[in-house]
Scaffold this active site. Structure first.
Site, PDB file in Angstrom:
ATOM      1  N   HIS A  78       0.814  -1.212   0.000  1.00 23.58           N
ATOM      2  CA  HIS A  78       0.000   0.000   0.000  1.00 23.58           C
ATOM      3  C   HIS A  78       0.852   1.268   0.000  1.00 23.58           C
ATOM      4  O   HIS A  78       0.365   2.334  -0.377  1.00 23.58           O
ATOM      5  CB  HIS A  78      -0.950  -0.012   1.196  1.00 23.58           C
ATOM      6  CG  HIS A  78      -2.120  -0.920   1.009  1.00 23.58           C
ATOM      7  ND1 HIS A  78      -3.379  -0.631   1.482  1.00 23.58           N
ATOM      8  CD2 HIS A  78      -2.239  -2.119   0.367  1.00 23.58           C
ATOM      9  CE1 HIS A  78      -4.209  -1.610   1.155  1.00 23.58           C
ATOM     10  NE2 HIS A  78      -3.529  -2.526   0.483  1.00 23.58           N
ATOM     11  N   HIS A 243      -2.056 -12.372  -2.382  1.00 22.18           N
ATOM     12  CA  HIS A 243      -3.147 -13.047  -1.689  1.00 22.18           C
ATOM     13  C   HIS A 243      -2.809 -14.488  -1.329  1.00 22.18           C
ATOM     14  O   HIS A 243      -3.654 -15.194  -0.772  1.00 22.18           O
ATOM     15  CB  HIS A 243      -4.415 -12.990  -2.534  1.00 22.18           C
ATOM     16  CG  HIS A 243      -4.993 -11.611  -2.626  1.00 22.18           C
ATOM     17  ND1 HIS A 243      -6.154 -11.314  -3.318  1.00 22.18           N
ATOM     18  CD2 HIS A 243      -4.575 -10.437  -2.104  1.00 22.18           C
ATOM     19  CE1 HIS A 243      -6.400 -10.021  -3.220  1.00 22.18           C
ATOM     20  NE2 HIS A 243      -5.454  -9.470  -2.497  1.00 22.18           N
TER      21      HIS A 243
END
Length: 713
Positions: A78, A243
């Site tokens: 992020h 993920h």
């Protein structure tokens, strides 16, 4: 709070963004050299300290599965993932995740805890290790600690101490909202933005507008990742690789969370999102509002995410946090994953709408199937895509620091060849200046070409600039702002000078076209100053090289094409806002101060450097002479300017007696007399004693732009 000028006049041209280039707003000394400090680090020792944090500090903020790796990967992702190719802004450099608005973005919930966990490491190494580098390095260490082999790591990111106010995050005034203004008419995300939802890193994980729309989600994914110059394979690799680890948190809805860090009570000391649900941590953590892991091995690198996604049928459901998520159609993966604190407490494996969308898009699915069938390709693709993600805003490899910098240079790094010849010295420079002066190249042609080459530089991601002479390559040589026909003629002359110089040598001394273009521009400025009676000497540092077309990512370089170039009085079509705002934006990317922007525009006008040879803003009877006439005449006009069209972008000053226009100008000229702050600067240069200062300041600002990309100096 007292009201400021923007409260009274919200449409005022904001020049404050240029003030950060006038001095360092942080506590570090101007002479502090972060690169030198970083090179003193024992990187292996730093990584050991980070790895120790991965499994400690479990009481204050317990790690899922006893390992902070997934949290730290999200933190690094992020931080870097805000980058967008349009203006090179965003990204991990500056460590801006610890500053607003990023520290309080809805998509960054609880990353304040990740950074606070790392404070002992930052405190230990102090100025030798920036937050920007620490955040990214920690992401790499997290991947490695869970069995993944990373491609490399480079340090060199310096910290910012104030938010980057130049970044446009979007038009909305509420978090997690989306307006039509964020998208183009064809439904694609506005080129200037990097995410489809205000405050989310890319797209809504539930699907467009919070609905489990697979087709719309796939389109949004492809669109947003393309804004980072990621192709389909890189996009799938990043999502699937990321993920593979960890889980999402939605034990309940977000109503249990307190305010974000920037609005949190003082006693929380910079932490936000205080959670009153259950214990407020561990299995009671609330982050995205979606709940569950992607696989049964959330702290190990394997193929389980890809296999789960492809092997099972998935259907949407509302999770405990009230958000849309996906579960296996026949409950095959219910209770398949361990609990975050007690492995005996089982959890259901889930998928996001953005995951299932990959499976239902033909091109994305083909990549997933390739990764399933070739695990080594999956590993390599994720490694390189992750490396690109976390280094995209660092610029050329010569800025990369540390022992883990890979030898390979990728196309997205805008590679340059090594010079296989001797670089020109003072005597050769003098010889080249004579050849340039004797050519048929005018002052304005040389100024325009040098500016077109050097002014592509962006300090945001260190791309562009004169080095590489990409002005002679596609796409730059065909940009309208570069007046391709004239540019081709100028470049042909420079190539003839280059060939003549080479043929005259009996040694290995050569000159690059990149150096010739800059040298010709410098000489033109000196000659124009001499014509005005001023002696200036612009320092020239040779050593630039010429890139090849194969070393140039044409599609990625298209993002550097200016919509507006105030310095060459270029107005593109379909401008999203008044061109003077684009002028300030370009000046910020060139690291210019308000006076530097002002003096360069005024100087380029009298040098007759308009892109199309027009006389707009050329307020002088002696073009190609470096006088302060632009400012003198602009400030002397006592008649009204009249717009020549409804757009009010071009104006003329009409002689009341003859009815003919004495001068024509654009908004990019008149703003220097209209805006109070710009007029205050212009008055210094337009005064009776202002010309000498104007000439010297122009030469200094010109030299600055010509050398912005010389990281080798």
């Amino acid at each position: 709070m007292p009201r400021d000028n923007t409260d009274w006049w919200p449409n005022q041209l904001d020049l404050d963004v240029l003030d950060e280039h006038a001095g360092n707003p942080g506590p570090l000394e101007e002479e502090f050299d972060y690169a030198e400090a970083f090179e003193e680090l024992d990187l292996d020792a730093v990584k050991e300290d980070i790895e120790e944090v991965m499994t400690t500090s479990q009481d204050w903020w317990p790690a899922d599965y006893g390992h902070y790796g997934p949290l730290f990967i999200r933190m690094a992702w992020h931080s870097a993932g805000t980058y967008r190719t349009h203006d090179g802004r965003g990204g991990a450099s500056g460590g801006r995740q610890r500053l607003p608005p990023l520290n309080s973005w809805p998509d960054n919930v609880n990353l304040d805890k990740a950074r606070r966990l790392l404070w002992p490491v930052k405190q230990k190494y102090g100025r030798k290790l920036s937050w920007a580098d620490l955040i990214v390095l920690t992401g790499n260490v997290a991947l490695e600690s869970m069995g993944f082999e990373t491609f490399g790591f480079a340090g060199g990111r310096e910290d910012d101490f104030k938010p980057d106010d130049a970044v446009d995050w979007g038009p909305e005034d509420q978090w997690e909202s989306t307006s039509a203004e964020r998208f183009e008419e064809d439904g694609r995300l506005d080129d200037a933005l990097g995410n489809t939802v205000m405050g989310l890193i890319y797209v809504n994980p539930e699907g467009p507008n919070g609905e489990p729309d697979l087709e719309g989600s796939a389109a949004n994914i492809r669109d947003t990742f393309s804004h980072m110059a990621m192709n389909d394979k890189e996009t799938v690799a990043l999502i699937a690789g990321g993920h593979t680890f960890g889980k999402v948190h939605g034990a309940d809805d977000g109503d249990h969370l307190g305010p974000e860090p920037e609005d949190a009570p003082i006693d929380l000391q910079g932490l936000g999102w205080d959670n009153d649900f259950g214990e407020g941590k561990g299995p009671d953590t609330i982050t995205s509002g979606i709940e569950g892991p992607w696989n049964a091995t959330p702290t190990a690198w394997d193929l389980s995410y890809v296999n789960n996604l492809l092997s099972y049928e998935w259907e949407p459901e509302k999770g405990p946090g009230g958000a849309w998520q996906w579960t296996t159609k026949n409950d095959e993966l219910d209770d398949a994953a361990p609990g975050v604190q007690d492995p005996a407490d089982k959890e259901d494996v889930m998928m996001l709408t953005t995951d299932v969308a990959l499976k239902h898009d033909d091109d994305f699915r083909a990549v997933l199937e390739e990764f399933r069938d070739d695990p080594d390709e999956f590993q390599q693709s994720f490694a390189k895509a992750w490396y690109k993600l976390i280094h995209r805003d660092m610029g050329p490899p010569e800025r990369f620091l540390g022992p883990e910098v890979p030898e390979e240079t990728m196309l997205w790094q805008d590679p340059l060849p090594d010079a296989d010849y001797d670089v020109v010295g003072e005597a050769e420079v003098a010889e080249l200046e004579e050849l340039i002066a004797e050519s048929d190249l005018s002052i304005s042609e040389r100024v325009k070409t040098a500016w077109a080459s050097a002014s592509t530089f962006r300090h945001s991601d260190k791309r562009g600039g004169a080095n590489g002479a990409r002005i002679r390559l596609e796409p730059q040589r065909s940009w309208e702002v570069n007046h391709p026909e004239e540019l081709e003629s100028v470049l042909e002359t420079y190539e003839e000078i280059q060939a003549e110089f080479t043929e005259s040598r009996d040694d290995d001394t050569r000159v690059s076209l990149a150096d010739l273009v800059v040298l010709g521009g410098n000489l033109a400025v000196e000659q124009a100053a001499a014509a005005a009676g001023h002696d200036v000497d612009i320092s020239f540092e040779p050593g630039r090289v010429d890139a090849t077309q194969e070393q140039t990512d044409e599609e990625s370089f298209e993002a550097l094409e200016p919509e507006v170039d105030a310095f060459r009085n270029y107005l593109g079509e379909d401008l999203p806002r008044e061109p003077e705002h684009e002028m300030v934006d370009r000046a910020e990317l060139l690291k210019l101060t308000v006076p530097e922007m002002t003096v360069l525009v005024g100087g380029m006008r009298v040098l007759d450097a308009n892109y199309d040879g027009s006389d707009r803003g050329v307020f002088t009877d002696e073009p190609e002479t470096l006088t302060n006439d632009f400012f003198v005449n602009l400030l002397d006009f006592d008649r009204d300017w009249e717009p020549v069209d409804d757009d009010e972008e071009v104006f003329e000053l009409v002689d009341p007696e003859t009815g003919e226009a004495d001068w024509t100008a654009t908004r990019l000229d008149l703003i220097f007399g209209s805006n109070s702050r710009l007029r205050a600067v212009s008055e210094i240069y337009g005064a009776a004693d202002g010309e000498e200062k104007f000439v010297q300041d122009f030469a200094d600002a010109w030299s600055k732009v010509m050398t912005l990309d010389r990281f080798d100096l």
